[in-house]
Design a protein around this motif. Structure first.
Motif, PDB file in Angstrom:
ATOM      1  N   GLU A 123       0.773  -1.214  -0.169  1.00 31.06           N
ATOM      2  CA  GLU A 123       0.075   0.021  -0.013  1.00 31.06           C
ATOM      3  C   GLU A 123       0.738   1.258   0.087  1.00 31.06           C
ATOM      4  OE1 GLU A 123      -2.544  -0.304   3.245  1.00 31.06           O
ATOM      5  OE2 GLU A 123      -3.756  -1.814   2.602  1.00 31.06           O
ATOM      6  N   ASP A 124       2.068   0.986   0.375  1.00 33.48           N
ATOM      7  CA  ASP A 124       3.121   2.289   0.576  1.00 33.48           C
ATOM      8  C   ASP A 124       3.869   2.109  -0.908  1.00 33.48           C
ATOM      9  OD1 ASP A 124       4.797   4.118   1.057  1.00 33.48           O
ATOM     10  OD2 ASP A 124       5.178   3.525   3.071  1.00 33.48           O
ATOM     11  N   VAL A 125       3.586   2.889  -1.771  1.00 32.54           N
ATOM     12  CA  VAL A 125       4.303   3.035  -3.202  1.00 32.54           C
ATOM     13  C   VAL A 125       5.578   3.579  -2.830  1.00 32.54           C
ATOM     14  CG1 VAL A 125       4.494   4.116  -5.545  1.00 32.54           C
ATOM     15  CG2 VAL A 125       2.202   3.321  -4.376  1.00 32.54           C
ATOM     16  N   ALA A 126       5.785   4.646  -1.920  1.00 32.16           N
ATOM     17  CA  ALA A 126       6.980   5.163  -1.587  1.00 32.16           C
ATOM     18  C   ALA A 126       8.110   4.569  -0.956  1.00 32.16           C
ATOM     19  CB  ALA A 126       6.775   6.431  -0.583  1.00 32.16           C
ATOM     20  N   CYS A 127       7.418   3.365  -0.158  1.00 32.44           N
ATOM     21  CA  CYS A 127       8.419   2.328   0.348  1.00 32.44           C
ATOM     22  C   CYS A 127       8.872   1.483  -0.670  1.00 32.44           C
ATOM     23  CB  CYS A 127       7.482   1.479   1.372  1.00 32.44           C
ATOM     24  SG  CYS A 127       8.440   0.388   2.275  1.00 32.44           S
ATOM     25  N   VAL A 128       8.059   0.828  -1.452  1.00 30.90           N
ATOM     26  CA  VAL A 128       8.548   0.013  -2.520  1.00 30.90           C
ATOM     27  C   VAL A 128       9.720   0.831  -3.467  1.00 30.90           C
ATOM     28  CG1 VAL A 128       7.925  -1.496  -4.599  1.00 30.90           C
ATOM     29  CG2 VAL A 128       6.340  -1.329  -2.590  1.00 30.90           C
ATOM     30  N   ALA A 129       9.267   1.934  -3.709  1.00 29.58           N
ATOM     31  CA  ALA A 129      10.355   2.792  -4.704  1.00 29.58           C
ATOM     32  C   ALA A 129      11.559   3.064  -4.067  1.00 29.58           C
ATOM     33  CB  ALA A 129       9.637   4.069  -4.990  1.00 29.58           C
ATOM     34  N   ALA A 130      11.667   3.131  -2.614  1.00 28.48           N
ATOM     35  CA  ALA A 130      12.883   3.238  -1.744  1.00 28.48           C
ATOM     36  C   ALA A 130      13.515   1.824  -1.842  1.00 28.48           C
ATOM     37  CB  ALA A 130      12.616   3.766  -0.338  1.00 28.48           C
ATOM     38  N   ILE A 131      12.854   1.066  -1.872  1.00 28.71           N
ATOM     39  CA  ILE A 131      13.623  -0.440  -1.663  1.00 28.71           C
ATOM     40  C   ILE A 131      14.157  -0.636  -3.202  1.00 28.71           C
ATOM     41  CG2 ILE A 131      13.284  -2.793  -1.762  1.00 28.71           C
ATOM     42  CD1 ILE A 131      10.993  -2.450   0.370  1.00 28.71           C
TER      43      ILE A 131
END
Length: 411
Positions: A315-323
């Motif tokens: 649900e956290d697009v920013a988290c996936v992008a950071a990974i």
């Protein structure tokens, strides 16, 4: 001009019992008494077969170098050369010898002075820390002090911090991890309350030590659950990993959380406390250290193995992008943790939200580059699996890509 009455008082245990001079090469006989090598050698070469100090008959004339005492004498000597005293009663500051240390431990009190000397001794060397860790009953004594403090019997917070600092220095040198866990957790002592108090109110140094101690005693599933179930511990550890905190404090908090978070129940609780958002913020911060990034990704990998963690992450697009951003950017270990997370979300559990987030973050390019790089076999296999997922997506330019190909031509 230097006054004639200024002199340095030599600690008695630095003097050879034979020559009464400061020992240059201290060695110990089988009786346990230490002498300067040249003095005891002359004594033995003269035909004597007794210990000069005790007059015991020597079962063996061999002697062992006392490296710890030699190092303490060297430190004292260096300090003395640069230290001017104002009276004959002002000896230079130095760590206690092992013999003095045992006396200190027998007379430990709550004013913290004895602990200050023990901390000084432990910080001198790894050998000294091992000496303390091997000392019979020492860890149990520390656990008792810590437990009593947790019950409100310790009136000095400074004393409590010193106990935690000593524990942090020696626990890593203890051979029997089970004994440590039993002494601090599986008794009626309230050690967790004391460690939590230091986490909440201690100095940066003592908070680091408290987090490390919590990680050190989390040695099995039962101990991990006991620590996690102590109200306030997980939330206080999470407060340590904010990007604005001291890097060493962040690292200590991450290390402890990684150790504690293996049981599924703990993972779910960490997700509920907002761990994923905290970690995403941490790895997105400007210039975090390699070690901090690796540990943050490792913890993300751990929580992604539970349903709650995967759902929160997707649900956290920013988290996936950071990974995705950390692939290739930090280290091989960081890349492996990041790819494992993406593989878990996109391939193993086939979450469409995660797949879309990876594509939007230019993750496919990173995966293709990984396939051409000198990565580990496990990373290569996970990358191939991820390419298979995106290959079946008709919107992807990889629709006709064969994942068995080992060399990727530019498009």
């Amino acid at each position: 001009m230097v006054r004639d009455d200024l002199y340095i008082t030599v600690p008695s245990f630095f003097k050879c019992p034979i020559s009464l001079d400061v020992m240059k090469s201290p060695v110990s006989l089988c009786t346990g008494v230490t002498y300067d090598r040249s003095s005891i050698q002359r004594w033995l070469d003269s035909g004597n077969n007794t210990c000069p100090a005790t007059m015991q008959v020597l079962q063996s004339k061999e002697f062992i170098p006392n490296r710890t005492l030699q190092r303490l004498i060297q430190i004292w000597s260096d300090s003395s050369r640069n230290h001017r005293v104002d009276s004959a009663d002002s000896p230079p500051h130095s760590a206690p010898s092992p013999e003095q240390l045992q006396d200190l431990i027998k007379d430990l009190d709550r004013n913290g002075e004895s602990f200050s000397k023990i901390i000084c001794f432990a910080r001198e060397s790894e050998e000294n820390r091992k000496f303390l860790a091997r000392m019979d009953g020492f860890i149990v004594t520390l656990a008792e002090f810590l437990g009593n403090a947790g019950d409100g019997k310790c009136w000095s917070f400074d004393f409590l911090e010193k106990v935690v600092l000593v524990l942090d220095l020696v626990l890593g040198k203890v051979v029997d991890d089970e004994q440590v866990t039993n002494s601090m957790l599986k008794t009626d002592r309230n050690c967790l309350a004391s460690l939590l108090l230091v986490l909440q109110q201690g100095s940066t140094e003592s908070r680091i030590a408290s987090a490390r101690v919590l990680g050190a005693i989390a040695n099995d599933a039962e101990s991990k659950l006991m620590i996690a179930d102590k109200e306030g511990v997980l939330s206080e550890l999470l407060k340590l990993i904010a990007p604005e905190k001291d890097p060493e404090l962040i690292e200590a908090g991450l290390s402890s959380l990684i150790r504690i978070s293996m049981p599924r129940r703990v993972k779910a609780r960490l997700v509920h406390l907002g761990t994923i958002k905290s970690l995403a913020k941490l790895i997105s911060a400007s210039n975090p250290s390699v070690s901090v990034t690796e540990k943050a990704l490792k913890l993300l990998e751990t929580v992604s193995s539970c349903k709650e963690g995967r759902s929160e992450m997707c649900e956290d697009v920013a988290c996936v992008a950071a990974i995705v951003h950390k692939v290739f950017k930090v280290s091989s270990a960081a890349t492996e943790h990041a790819v494992t997370i993406l593989w878990s979300l996109c391939y193993l559990f086939r979450d469409q939200r995660a797949q879309d987030a990876v594509a939007q973050a230019n993750g496919l390019t990173k995966i293709l580059l990984l396939m051409q790089s000198n990565c580990s076999p496990s990373v290569r296999q996970m990358s191939a699996d991820l390419l298979k997922i995106f290959r079946i997506n008709s919107k992807s330019c990889l629709a006709s890509y064969d994942t068995k190909t080992t060399h990727i031509m530019p498009f």
